[in-house]
Design a protein around this motif. Structure first.
Motif, PDB file in Angstrom:
ATOM      1  N   PRO A 113       1.418  -8.447 -14.939  1.00 18.72           N
ATOM      2  CA  PRO A 113       1.070  -7.070 -14.634  1.00 18.72           C
ATOM      3  C   PRO A 113      -0.464  -7.201 -14.348  1.00 18.72           C
ATOM      4  O   PRO A 113      -1.269  -6.354 -13.505  1.00 18.72           O
ATOM      5  N   GLU A 114      -1.176  -8.466 -14.787  1.00 16.62           N
ATOM      6  CA  GLU A 114      -2.564  -8.463 -14.548  1.00 16.62           C
ATOM      7  C   GLU A 114      -2.709  -8.688 -12.956  1.00 16.62           C
ATOM      8  O   GLU A 114      -3.783  -8.396 -12.272  1.00 16.62           O
ATOM      9  N   LYS A 115      -1.823  -9.392 -12.505  1.00 17.60           N
ATOM     10  CA  LYS A 115      -1.717  -9.737 -10.874  1.00 17.60           C
ATOM     11  C   LYS A 115      -1.577  -8.483 -10.143  1.00 17.60           C
ATOM     12  O   LYS A 115      -2.243  -8.548  -9.018  1.00 17.60           O
ATOM     13  N   ALA A 116      -0.838  -7.763 -10.640  1.00 16.99           N
ATOM     14  CA  ALA A 116      -0.544  -6.442  -9.819  1.00 16.99           C
ATOM     15  C   ALA A 116      -2.048  -5.598  -9.977  1.00 16.99           C
ATOM     16  O   ALA A 116      -2.238  -4.993  -8.830  1.00 16.99           O
ATOM     17  N   LEU A 117      -2.616  -5.727 -10.929  1.00 15.48           N
ATOM     18  CA  LEU A 117      -3.861  -4.980 -11.028  1.00 15.48           C
ATOM     19  C   LEU A 117      -4.946  -5.505  -9.967  1.00 15.48           C
ATOM     20  O   LEU A 117      -5.695  -4.867  -9.580  1.00 15.48           O
ATOM     21  N   ASP A 118      -4.771  -6.817 -10.064  1.00 12.76           N
ATOM     22  CA  ASP A 118      -5.897  -7.598  -9.233  1.00 12.76           C
ATOM     23  C   ASP A 118      -5.600  -7.181  -7.736  1.00 12.76           C
ATOM     24  O   ASP A 118      -6.448  -6.864  -7.007  1.00 12.76           O
ATOM     25  N   MET A 119      -4.186  -6.805  -7.256  1.00 11.09           N
ATOM     26  CA  MET A 119      -3.811  -6.487  -6.135  1.00 11.09           C
ATOM     27  C   MET A 119      -4.235  -5.282  -5.712  1.00 11.09           C
ATOM     28  O   MET A 119      -4.670  -4.837  -4.453  1.00 11.09           O
ATOM     29  N   ALA A 120      -4.237  -4.208  -6.663  1.00  6.29           N
ATOM     30  CA  ALA A 120      -4.891  -2.859  -6.684  1.00  6.29           C
ATOM     31  C   ALA A 120      -6.079  -2.885  -6.376  1.00  6.29           C
ATOM     32  O   ALA A 120      -6.659  -1.928  -5.618  1.00  6.29           O
ATOM     33  N   GLY A 121      -6.913  -3.865  -6.350  1.00  7.05           N
ATOM     34  CA  GLY A 121      -8.436  -3.843  -5.924  1.00  7.05           C
ATOM     35  C   GLY A 121      -8.553  -4.340  -4.738  1.00  7.05           C
ATOM     36  O   GLY A 121      -9.752  -4.626  -4.514  1.00  7.05           O
ATOM     37  N   ALA A 122      -7.731  -4.939  -4.162  1.00  2.76           N
ATOM     38  CA  ALA A 122      -7.556  -5.674  -2.780  1.00  2.76           C
ATOM     39  C   ALA A 122      -8.190  -4.736  -1.563  1.00  2.76           C
ATOM     40  O   ALA A 122      -7.817  -3.560  -1.748  1.00  2.76           O
ATOM     41  N   PRO A 123      -8.662  -5.143  -0.684  1.00  2.00           N
ATOM     42  CA  PRO A 123      -9.086  -4.268   0.497  1.00  2.00           C
ATOM     43  C   PRO A 123      -7.874  -3.953   1.177  1.00  2.00           C
ATOM     44  O   PRO A 123      -7.773  -2.963   1.666  1.00  2.00           O
ATOM     45  N   GLU A 124      -6.714  -4.644   1.197  1.00  2.00           N
ATOM     46  CA  GLU A 124      -5.412  -3.897   1.718  1.00  2.00           C
ATOM     47  C   GLU A 124      -5.023  -2.626   1.219  1.00  2.00           C
ATOM     48  O   GLU A 124      -4.435  -1.869   2.019  1.00  2.00           O
ATOM     49  N   VAL A 125      -5.470  -2.089  -0.121  1.00  2.00           N
ATOM     50  CA  VAL A 125      -4.992  -0.793  -0.536  1.00  2.00           C
ATOM     51  C   VAL A 125      -5.583   0.228   0.110  1.00  2.00           C
ATOM     52  O   VAL A 125      -4.982   1.266   0.461  1.00  2.00           O
ATOM     53  N   GLN A 126      -7.000   0.031   0.994  1.00  2.00           N
ATOM     54  CA  GLN A 126      -7.750   0.967   1.601  1.00  2.00           C
ATOM     55  C   GLN A 126      -6.883   1.222   3.017  1.00  2.00           C
ATOM     56  O   GLN A 126      -7.339   2.261   3.471  1.00  2.00           O
ATOM     57  N   LYS A 127      -6.177   0.247   3.413  1.00  2.00           N
ATOM     58  CA  LYS A 127      -5.480   0.306   4.793  1.00  2.00           C
ATOM     59  C   LYS A 127      -4.244   1.334   4.579  1.00  2.00           C
ATOM     60  O   LYS A 127      -3.528   1.396   5.605  1.00  2.00           O
ATOM     61  N   LEU A 128      -3.918   1.242   3.084  1.00  2.00           N
ATOM     62  CA  LEU A 128      -2.480   2.203   3.235  1.00  2.00           C
ATOM     63  C   LEU A 128      -2.496   3.571   3.477  1.00  2.00           C
ATOM     64  O   LEU A 128      -3.729   4.126   3.294  1.00  2.00           O
ATOM     65  N   ASP A 129      -1.386   4.251   4.065  1.00  2.00           N
ATOM     66  CA  ASP A 129      -1.504   5.679   3.807  1.00  2.00           C
ATOM     67  C   ASP A 129      -1.357   6.173   2.911  1.00  2.00           C
ATOM     68  O   ASP A 129      -1.236   5.719   1.797  1.00  2.00           O
ATOM     69  N   LYS A 130      -1.343   7.629   2.852  1.00  2.00           N
ATOM     70  CA  LYS A 130      -1.174   8.312   1.461  1.00  2.00           C
ATOM     71  C   LYS A 130       0.092   7.956   0.621  1.00  2.00           C
ATOM     72  O   LYS A 130      -0.023   7.827  -0.375  1.00  2.00           O
ATOM     73  N   ALA A 131       1.269   7.855   1.223  1.00  2.00           N
ATOM     74  CA  ALA A 131       2.277   7.483   0.592  1.00  2.00           C
ATOM     75  C   ALA A 131       2.066   6.214  -0.038  1.00  2.00           C
ATOM     76  O   ALA A 131       2.457   5.753  -1.302  1.00  2.00           O
ATOM     77  N   GLY A 132       1.688   5.179   0.561  1.00  2.00           N
ATOM     78  CA  GLY A 132       1.455   3.792  -0.084  1.00  2.00           C
ATOM     79  C   GLY A 132       0.457   3.890  -0.984  1.00  2.00           C
ATOM     80  O   GLY A 132       0.616   3.127  -2.143  1.00  2.00           O
ATOM     81  N   GLN A 133      -0.487   4.749  -0.864  1.00  2.00           N
ATOM     82  CA  GLN A 133      -1.516   4.870  -2.031  1.00  2.00           C
ATOM     83  C   GLN A 133      -0.886   5.431  -3.202  1.00  2.00           C
ATOM     84  O   GLN A 133      -1.326   4.970  -4.213  1.00  2.00           O
ATOM     85  N   VAL A 134      -0.142   6.270  -3.226  1.00  2.00           N
ATOM     86  CA  VAL A 134       0.428   6.898  -4.261  1.00  2.00           C
ATOM     87  C   VAL A 134       1.306   5.772  -4.922  1.00  2.00           C
ATOM     88  O   VAL A 134       1.351   5.646  -5.983  1.00  2.00           O
ATOM     89  N   GLU A 135       2.200   4.943  -4.006  1.00  2.00           N
ATOM     90  CA  GLU A 135       3.061   4.116  -4.743  1.00  2.00           C
ATOM     91  C   GLU A 135       2.289   3.222  -5.499  1.00  2.00           C
ATOM     92  O   GLU A 135       2.682   2.285  -6.326  1.00  2.00           O
ATOM     93  N   MET A 136       0.966   2.737  -5.005  1.00  2.00           N
ATOM     94  CA  MET A 136      -0.001   1.832  -5.539  1.00  2.00           C
ATOM     95  C   MET A 136      -0.293   2.359  -6.952  1.00  2.00           C
ATOM     96  O   MET A 136      -0.331   1.652  -7.896  1.00  2.00           O
ATOM     97  N   ARG A 137      -0.731   3.561  -6.857  1.00  2.00           N
ATOM     98  CA  ARG A 137      -1.069   4.373  -8.143  1.00  2.00           C
ATOM     99  C   ARG A 137       0.097   4.254  -9.243  1.00  2.00           C
ATOM    100  O   ARG A 137       0.024   3.844 -10.569  1.00  2.00           O
ATOM    101  N   LEU A 138       1.449   4.429  -8.703  1.00  2.00           N
ATOM    102  CA  LEU A 138       2.588   4.164  -9.539  1.00  2.00           C
ATOM    103  C   LEU A 138       2.752   2.874 -10.140  1.00  2.00           C
ATOM    104  O   LEU A 138       2.949   2.702 -11.523  1.00  2.00           O
ATOM    105  N   VAL A 139       2.398   1.800  -9.425  1.00  2.00           N
ATOM    106  CA  VAL A 139       2.602   0.407  -9.632  1.00  2.00           C
ATOM    107  C   VAL A 139       1.488   0.081 -10.784  1.00  2.00           C
ATOM    108  O   VAL A 139       1.497  -0.424 -11.758  1.00  2.00           O
ATOM    109  N   VAL A 140       0.248   0.658 -10.454  1.00  2.00           N
ATOM    110  CA  VAL A 140      -0.904   0.310 -11.382  1.00  2.00           C
ATOM    111  C   VAL A 140      -0.727   0.817 -12.748  1.00  2.00           C
ATOM    112  O   VAL A 140      -0.843   0.421 -13.956  1.00  2.00           O
ATOM    113  N   ALA A 141      -0.160   2.036 -12.756  1.00  2.00           N
ATOM    114  CA  ALA A 141       0.356   2.787 -13.983  1.00  2.00           C
ATOM    115  C   ALA A 141       1.238   2.141 -14.746  1.00  2.00           C
ATOM    116  O   ALA A 141       1.032   1.950 -15.995  1.00  2.00           O
TER     117      ALA A 141
END
Length: 248
Positions: A113-141
């Motif tokens: 899970p720590e790796k998943a949280l690291d990925m949540a802070g990566a620049p790629e997240v800013q390039k996601l569309d709204k649906a992708g950002q919501v998915e990322m939020r679900l993964v972080v939670a």
């Protein structure tokens, strides 16, 4: 693996069809048919979908859409290491960031899970569309819950998307995840409210929110056939239960 006669390969998405143009015609048709079978079976028969994905992969491993389909089939079968490898391959081929959230969720599945949280802070997240950002939020939670940080998981899910009254494709799953986290935290009344909101948004049955809500309300479900059998055997009604959510 056998392909049903009604599958022509023409059912695939236009973008995928474009990718397959790099292959000889007959080979492209065979790959397309196997990809159709993956899409057809992945929800109801993930093992079958996985089998067809392996055939497509053997035929056309250099096609990004094939690697992506193989990744989702492996993911559906909880083969997270394999899924992650396929998603990474697809991303290298296309440069697309859309797979970033599911890649992070694979890290969760692998117990990282720590790796998943690291990925949540990566620049790629800013390039996601709204649906992708919501998915990322679900993964972080989910990662926060994996680490025993329940309060942090609840706060992570509190967002403008959660508060919105409009129903979007992600609304049911987001509300469900929030309700599930609240229930784990012992906040039953709030959980019931949010399971109810998840039911309102769940137009395609993507969650078992209605079952969870009924369970909280103490509703019992009895199958008519089972009831007849139980009466004959002297047994009582059997209480139904939901399958549980996968967000957390």
């Amino acid at each position: 693996m056998p392909i049903p006669e009604d599958v022509t390969g023409e059912e695939i998405d236009g973008g995928v069809r474009q990718e397959l143009l790099s292959l000889p015609k007959t080979l492209a048709e065979d790959v397309a048919k196997n990809l159709v079978m993956v899409a057809r079976l992945i929800d109801e028969d993930p093992e079958g979908a996985y089998g067809y994905s392996r055939v497509a992969l053997r035929l056309a491993s250099r096609v990004a859409a094939v690697r992506e389909a193989a990744g989702f089939a492996a993911y559906a079968n909880q083969k997270y290491g394999e899924a992650l490898a396929e998603f990474r391959a697809a991303r290298r081929m296309t440069g697309n960031v859309d797979l970033w959230p599911v890649m992070a969720d694979c890290e969760r599945g692998l117990g990282r899970p720590e790796k998943a949280l690291d990925m949540a802070g990566a620049p790629e997240v800013q390039k996601l569309d709204k649906a992708g950002q919501v998915e990322m939020r679900l993964v972080v939670a989910g990662a926060r819950r994996d680490m025993g940080q329940l309060d942090a998981a609840i706060v992570t899910l509190q967002s403008s998307e959660l508060a919105s009254s409009s129903v979007q494709p992600w609304s049911a799953r987001l509300r469900y995840a929030y309700a599930d986290a609240l229930l784990e935290a012992g906040r039953k009344d709030e959980a019931r409210e949010w399971f109810g909101k998840a039911v309102e948004a769940d137009r395609d049955g993507s969650t078992d929110a209605s079952d969870r809500l009924a369970e909280l309300d103490g509703v019992e479900f009895v199958d008519a056939l089972d009831e007849d059998e139980d009466e004959g055997e002297g047994g009582g009604p059997v209480r139904g239960s939901g399958s549980g959510g996968s967000e957390g």
